[in-house]
Scaffold this motif. Structure first.
Motif, mmCIF file in Angstrom:
data_model
loop_
_atom_site.group_PDB
_atom_site.id
_atom_site.type_symbol
_atom_site.label_atom_id
_atom_site.label_comp_id
_atom_site.label_asym_id
_atom_site.label_seq_id
_atom_site.Cartn_x
_atom_site.Cartn_y
_atom_site.Cartn_z
ATOM 1 N N PHE A 1 56.251 -2.952 12.514
ATOM 2 C CA PHE A 1 55.424 -4.046 12.021
ATOM 3 C C PHE A 1 55.587 -4.143 10.512
ATOM 4 O O PHE A 1 55.526 -3.129 9.811
ATOM 5 C CB PHE A 1 53.947 -3.794 12.343
ATOM 6 C CG PHE A 1 53.633 -3.679 13.810
ATOM 7 C CD1 PHE A 1 53.320 -4.803 14.555
ATOM 8 C CD2 PHE A 1 53.661 -2.446 14.442
ATOM 9 C CE1 PHE A 1 53.019 -4.704 15.907
ATOM 10 C CE2 PHE A 1 53.367 -2.327 15.791
ATOM 11 C CZ PHE A 1 53.048 -3.457 16.531
ATOM 12 N N LEU B 1 50.927 -7.105 10.903
ATOM 13 C CA LEU B 1 49.834 -6.193 11.231
ATOM 14 C C LEU B 1 48.816 -6.186 10.094
ATOM 15 O O LEU B 1 49.184 -6.145 8.922
ATOM 16 C CB LEU B 1 50.389 -4.769 11.423
ATOM 17 C CG LEU B 1 49.444 -3.701 11.968
ATOM 18 C CD1 LEU B 1 49.131 -3.974 13.441
ATOM 19 C CD2 LEU B 1 50.069 -2.317 11.816
ATOM 20 N N GLU C 1 43.683 -4.283 12.762
ATOM 21 C CA GLU C 1 44.551 -4.087 13.928
ATOM 22 C C GLU C 1 45.134 -2.675 13.927
ATOM 23 O O GLU C 1 45.252 -2.037 14.976
ATOM 24 C CB GLU C 1 45.668 -5.124 13.919
ATOM 25 C CG GLU C 1 45.184 -6.547 14.200
ATOM 26 C CD GLU C 1 46.240 -7.602 13.929
ATOM 27 O OE1 GLU C 1 46.125 -8.692 14.526
ATOM 28 O OE2 GLU C 1 47.155 -7.354 13.115
ATOM 29 N N LEU C 2 45.497 -2.190 12.758
ATOM 30 C CA LEU C 2 46.018 -0.828 12.652
ATOM 31 C C LEU C 2 44.974 0.189 13.112
ATOM 32 O O LEU C 2 45.271 1.081 13.917
ATOM 33 C CB LEU C 2 46.441 -0.538 11.206
ATOM 34 C CG LEU C 2 47.023 0.846 10.931
ATOM 35 C CD1 LEU C 2 48.083 0.763 9.848
ATOM 36 C CD2 LEU C 2 45.956 1.845 10.480
ATOM 37 N N LYS D 1 44.605 0.258 16.826
ATOM 38 C CA LYS D 1 45.696 0.957 17.499
ATOM 39 C C LYS D 1 45.548 2.477 17.369
ATOM 40 O O LYS D 1 45.822 3.218 18.319
ATOM 41 C CB LYS D 1 47.047 0.520 16.926
ATOM 42 C CG LYS D 1 47.498 -0.868 17.372
ATOM 43 C CD LYS D 1 48.850 -1.209 16.765
ATOM 44 C CE LYS D 1 49.347 -2.556 17.257
ATOM 45 N NZ LYS D 1 49.713 -2.513 18.697
ATOM 46 N N CYS E 1 48.217 -2.053 5.080
ATOM 47 C CA CYS E 1 48.368 -1.150 6.221
ATOM 48 C C CYS E 1 49.012 0.192 5.869
ATOM 49 O O CYS E 1 48.656 1.224 6.447
ATOM 50 C CB CYS E 1 49.186 -1.838 7.314
ATOM 51 S SG CYS E 1 48.319 -3.205 8.110
#
Length: 283
Positions: A38, A44, A48-49, A52, A264
């Protein structure tokens, strides 16, 4: 006649409005979950990170842009006759800088200048912002590089890590340290020194106590603080960041106290609710 184009990478964590205002080029690093790549900030987002990580129980890996990524990004500007100054994530933390050096060798001499920020997050971003303002004012590439050499050692970057979990999962502290730290509610404070993330001290007790300590550290440098710009960078700690930025602005008289969301790559290493203060001290 060509212009000077300022580039950086996604770990600089500059707010989108500043990137747009100064037409700063941003080259993304990669966040890797299993076999999925990503692009940081494109494919990303930090929420969202974190989702996950919660689902898998594992941290992603991070990867530098390849030399080909840099060549692709730089080529249109070099072909248009522009000079590029690329300000990178610390060479002590990533191969990003080295890959940019490799890429620069594919262009005519003097067309691409690669500068090692020896920093991370808005510790890079504050240098990029200085360079962008200097380019806008008409300074030459040599003048901008000289400016960067001058301010680089004077960038003060300090973070409070809310939890040892991400440092533990990322292999940066042992399981026992993680257990003991969690039980004692120890909050590690990280400084960037000579391009490396260095544990500066630990605060035992509440999160507020650790944040107050970091603010007081910044205020103790008030007399020698560059009053142009200071960054408060955070991940999922907006209310704390707003309160800290207002207090610092009132107490120091810094003209711009800017809020920034960590990207991220930074989130992968530090975890949620991390918060940092970044500024430049004057010689």
């Amino acid at each position: 006649m060509g212009q000077i184009k300022i580039f950086t990478d996604s770990t600089s964590d500059l707010p989108p409005d500043l990137i747009a205002k100064y037409s700063i080029g941003v080259i993304p690093l990669y966040v890797v979950f299993n076999d999925q790549n990503f692009r940081d900030g494109i494919d990303l987002s930090p929420p969202e990170l974190y989702s996950k990580v919660t689902q898998t129980g594992k941290l992603p890996k991070t990867a530098a842009p390849s030399p080909a990524d840099f060549i692709s990004a730089f080529s249109p500007y070099v072909e248009a006759g522009d000079q590029i100054i690329y300000i990178s994530l610390s060479s002590e933390l990533s191969s990003t800088y080295q890959n940019a050096i490799i890429a620069s060798g594919e262009f005519p001499e003097g067309s691409v200048h690669v500068f090692d920020s020896l920093n991370l997050s808005t510790g890079i971003g504050i240098q990029v912002l200085k360079a962008a303002k200097a380019a806008e004012s008409g300074q030459s590439a040599d003048q901008i590089l000289s400016l960067l050499e001058k301010i680089r050692p004077n960038v003060d970057t300090e973070f409070v890590i809310d939890s040892l979990e991400y440092l533990y999962k990322g292999g940066r502290c042992s399981g026992m340290q993680n257990l003991v730290g969690s039980l004692l509610k120890i909050r590690p404070v990280i400084k960037v020194l000579q391009g490396k993330m260095t544990p500066a001290y630990k605060v035992r007790g509440s999160r507020d106590k650790a944040l107050d300590q970091m603010v007081n550290n910044a205020l103790s440098n008030m007399d020698k603080m560059d009053k142009d710009t200071l960054f408060v960078v955070h991940t999922l700690a907006e209310q704390d960041a707003i309160a800290m930025s207002q207090l610092i602005k009132e107490r120091t008289g810094v003209r711009e106290v800017l809020l920034s969301d960590a990207g991220c790559v930074i989130c992968s290493h530090c975890g949620p609710k991390t918060i940092g203060i970044i500024y430049i001290t004057e010689e």
